[in-house]
Design an enzyme around this catalytic site. Sequence first.
Site, PDB file in Angstrom:
ATOM      1  N   ASN A   8     -19.003 -11.477  30.564  1.00 58.12           N
ATOM      2  CA  ASN A   8     -19.189 -11.413  31.253  1.00 58.12           C
ATOM      3  C   ASN A   8     -20.216  -9.519  31.225  1.00 58.12           C
ATOM      4  O   ASN A   8     -19.810  -9.136  30.402  1.00 58.12           O
ATOM      5  CB  ASN A   8     -17.382 -11.140  32.443  1.00 58.12           C
ATOM      6  CG  ASN A   8     -18.639 -10.326  33.983  1.00 58.12           C
ATOM      7  OD1 ASN A   8     -18.892  -8.934  34.151  1.00 58.12           O
ATOM      8  ND2 ASN A   8     -17.430 -10.689  34.686  1.00 58.12           N
ATOM      9  N   HIS A  11     -21.382  -5.006  32.992  1.00 55.52           N
ATOM     10  CA  HIS A  11     -21.318  -3.539  32.686  1.00 55.52           C
ATOM     11  C   HIS A  11     -22.234  -3.130  32.130  1.00 55.52           C
ATOM     12  O   HIS A  11     -22.241  -1.568  31.701  1.00 55.52           O
ATOM     13  CB  HIS A  11     -19.816  -3.565  32.361  1.00 55.52           C
ATOM     14  CG  HIS A  11     -18.465  -3.028  33.510  1.00 55.52           C
ATOM     15  ND1 HIS A  11     -18.295  -2.573  34.144  1.00 55.52           N
ATOM     16  CD2 HIS A  11     -17.578  -4.218  33.120  1.00 55.52           C
ATOM     17  CE1 HIS A  11     -18.133  -3.061  35.270  1.00 55.52           C
ATOM     18  NE2 HIS A  11     -17.376  -4.028  34.134  1.00 55.52           N
ATOM     19  N   HIS A  44     -21.254 -11.148  38.209  1.00 55.04           N
ATOM     20  CA  HIS A  44     -20.894 -11.179  39.058  1.00 55.04           C
ATOM     21  C   HIS A  44     -20.924 -10.565  40.361  1.00 55.04           C
ATOM     22  O   HIS A  44     -21.258  -9.184  40.309  1.00 55.04           O
ATOM     23  CB  HIS A  44     -18.929 -10.431  39.176  1.00 55.04           C
ATOM     24  CG  HIS A  44     -18.333 -10.343  40.765  1.00 55.04           C
ATOM     25  ND1 HIS A  44     -16.428  -9.022  40.899  1.00 55.04           N
ATOM     26  CD2 HIS A  44     -18.550 -10.251  42.009  1.00 55.04           C
ATOM     27  CE1 HIS A  44     -16.352  -9.463  42.033  1.00 55.04           C
ATOM     28  NE2 HIS A  44     -17.569 -10.167  43.159  1.00 55.04           N
ATOM     29  N   ARG A  46     -21.672  -8.802  43.791  1.00 55.60           N
ATOM     30  CA  ARG A  46     -20.487  -8.512  44.463  1.00 55.60           C
ATOM     31  C   ARG A  46     -21.024  -7.741  46.326  1.00 55.60           C
ATOM     32  O   ARG A  46     -22.463  -7.791  45.576  1.00 55.60           O
ATOM     33  CB  ARG A  46     -19.590  -7.137  44.309  1.00 55.60           C
ATOM     34  CG  ARG A  46     -19.061  -7.078  43.022  1.00 55.60           C
ATOM     35  CD  ARG A  46     -18.494  -5.557  42.532  1.00 55.60           C
ATOM     36  NE  ARG A  46     -17.660  -4.985  43.472  1.00 55.60           N
ATOM     37  CZ  ARG A  46     -16.182  -5.516  43.895  1.00 55.60           C
ATOM     38  NH1 ARG A  46     -15.861  -5.305  42.782  1.00 55.60           N
ATOM     39  NH2 ARG A  46     -15.726  -4.423  44.872  1.00 55.60           N
ATOM     40  N   ARG A  50     -22.689  -2.961  43.581  1.00 58.10           N
ATOM     41  CA  ARG A  50     -22.541  -2.232  42.704  1.00 58.10           C
ATOM     42  C   ARG A  50     -22.750  -2.392  41.011  1.00 58.10           C
ATOM     43  O   ARG A  50     -23.229  -0.751  40.579  1.00 58.10           O
ATOM     44  CB  ARG A  50     -20.675  -1.840  42.640  1.00 58.10           C
ATOM     45  CG  ARG A  50     -19.958  -2.415  42.014  1.00 58.10           C
ATOM     46  CD  ARG A  50     -18.626  -1.780  41.843  1.00 58.10           C
ATOM     47  NE  ARG A  50     -18.020  -1.834  43.004  1.00 58.10           N
ATOM     48  CZ  ARG A  50     -16.211  -1.636  43.038  1.00 58.10           C
ATOM     49  NH1 ARG A  50     -15.911  -1.342  42.725  1.00 58.10           N
ATOM     50  NH2 ARG A  50     -16.550  -1.346  44.130  1.00 58.10           N
ATOM     51  N   GLU A  74     -19.086 -15.231  39.325  1.00 58.71           N
ATOM     52  CA  GLU A  74     -18.091 -14.511  40.044  1.00 58.71           C
ATOM     53  C   GLU A  74     -17.981 -14.379  41.552  1.00 58.71           C
ATOM     54  O   GLU A  74     -19.878 -13.288  41.947  1.00 58.71           O
ATOM     55  CB  GLU A  74     -17.390 -13.637  39.587  1.00 58.71           C
ATOM     56  CG  GLU A  74     -16.739 -14.521  38.721  1.00 58.71           C
ATOM     57  CD  GLU A  74     -16.067 -13.546  37.935  1.00 58.71           C
ATOM     58  OE1 GLU A  74     -15.331 -13.563  36.748  1.00 58.71           O
ATOM     59  OE2 GLU A  74     -16.623 -11.883  38.118  1.00 58.71           O
ATOM     60  N   THR A 105     -11.582  -5.994  39.980  1.00 55.59           N
ATOM     61  CA  THR A 105     -10.863  -6.565  40.947  1.00 55.59           C
ATOM     62  C   THR A 105      -9.665  -6.727  40.404  1.00 55.59           C
ATOM     63  O   THR A 105      -9.640  -6.983  39.161  1.00 55.59           O
ATOM     64  CB  THR A 105     -11.142  -8.703  40.962  1.00 55.59           C
ATOM     65  OG1 THR A 105     -12.955  -8.399  40.430  1.00 55.59           O
ATOM     66  CG2 THR A 105     -11.264  -9.863  41.771  1.00 55.59           C
ATOM     67  N   GLU A 159      -8.655 -19.923  36.999  1.00 54.11           N
ATOM     68  CA  GLU A 159      -8.936 -18.504  36.422  1.00 54.11           C
ATOM     69  C   GLU A 159      -7.542 -17.933  36.554  1.00 54.11           C
ATOM     70  O   GLU A 159      -7.858 -17.044  37.390  1.00 54.11           O
ATOM     71  CB  GLU A 159     -10.117 -17.721  36.084  1.00 54.11           C
ATOM     72  CG  GLU A 159      -9.984 -16.891  35.410  1.00 54.11           C
ATOM     73  CD  GLU A 159     -12.072 -16.470  35.483  1.00 54.11           C
ATOM     74  OE1 GLU A 159     -12.264 -15.175  34.699  1.00 54.11           O
ATOM     75  OE2 GLU A 159     -12.714 -16.685  35.531  1.00 54.11           O
ATOM     76  N   HIS A 200     -10.338 -11.062  32.473  1.00 55.83           N
ATOM     77  CA  HIS A 200      -9.605  -9.553  33.549  1.00 55.83           C
ATOM     78  C   HIS A 200      -8.570  -8.860  32.872  1.00 55.83           C
ATOM     79  O   HIS A 200      -8.010  -8.984  31.644  1.00 55.83           O
ATOM     80  CB  HIS A 200      -9.221  -9.662  34.663  1.00 55.83           C
ATOM     81  CG  HIS A 200      -9.746  -8.009  35.440  1.00 55.83           C
ATOM     82  ND1 HIS A 200     -10.387  -8.104  35.740  1.00 55.83           N
ATOM     83  CD2 HIS A 200      -8.176  -6.981  35.505  1.00 55.83           C
ATOM     84  CE1 HIS A 200     -10.209  -7.079  36.533  1.00 55.83           C
ATOM     85  NE2 HIS A 200      -9.370  -6.232  36.628  1.00 55.83           N
TER      86      HIS A 200
END
Length: 251
Positions: A8, A11, A44, A46, A50, A74, A105, A159, A200
Site C-alpha cells: 500500500n 503514505h 485507497h 478516499r 487526503r 480500496e 480506517t 480482508e 491493517h
Amino acid sequence: MIPRLGVNIDHVATLRQARGEDYPSVVDAAQVSLSNGADQITIHLREDRRHIQDTDVETVRLVTKRFGKPLNLEMGVNPEIVEIAIASTPEWICLVPEKRQEKTTEGGLDLLDDANFIRIEEAVKKLKSSIKDVKISLFLEAKIEVLIRATQLNIDAVEIHTGEYARVFANGDDVGRYIEQYKAAKEFLTNNKIATHAGHGLTEESVVPLLESKIFEEYNIGHWIICHALFNGLSNTVKNLKSIFEAHPLK
C-alpha cells in the site's frame, strides 16, 4: 503457494500532500515495489482525498498494467468513487468504511446495519456489472455474525481487519486468541468459497505469526513499509519482506 504481498503506497502520497508538491512520486513507489517482489499495489482513494488523488489512480494503474500485476483499489461506496473505479478497471476492489475524523480506517464495514448493508450490496452489484472480471473484497472484522452477512453478497474475498491484533502484538501481549479467531474465520469463508486476506497495522515482526499459522492468502501492508523505507530504502524493505513471505508457503 506463497502468500501474496500487496504494498500500500498511500503514505507516499501523504508525504507529498503535506507540502502540496509533486514529489515523492507514487508512480516511482509502485515501480520500485513491483520490481522488488510486491505481488500487487494497493491504494485507497478516499472521499476526502487526503492522500491518493484521482490522477494517481490513473497513473498507478498504468504501472500495474505494465508489470502485469493487479491494482487493488480500496474505496468507500460513495457514488463518485464508484464511477472512478469503473473508469480505472482495477483487478481488485476492497470496500472499506470511511470516517472524516479518523486518522486511518478504524475497523471493518458494518454489515449488521441493514441500511449500510443495502448500500454495500448496491455498490457490489454495480461494480460487478460494470467491470469485467473484477474481484471484490470487503474489509471486515473476524466475527462470524458479520461474515455470515458477507456470504449474502457477490464477493470474492474478505480482508480481515488486523488492527487490534497488531496493537496487542506491539504491546508484547499474547495474540493467541486472535490467531484462533482468524482460523475460524478462514474455515468459515473457505467453506463458502470466499478467499481470506489480511491487512491493517501489520509490520515485518507482527506478520510472522500470521504467516506461520498459514491463514491468509494475501496481506496488504503500507504504513510500516513506507516508514521503514525512510531508513532502509523502499527496494530493500519490500525485497526483505517478500523473502519472509517466501519462507512461509501456505502449503
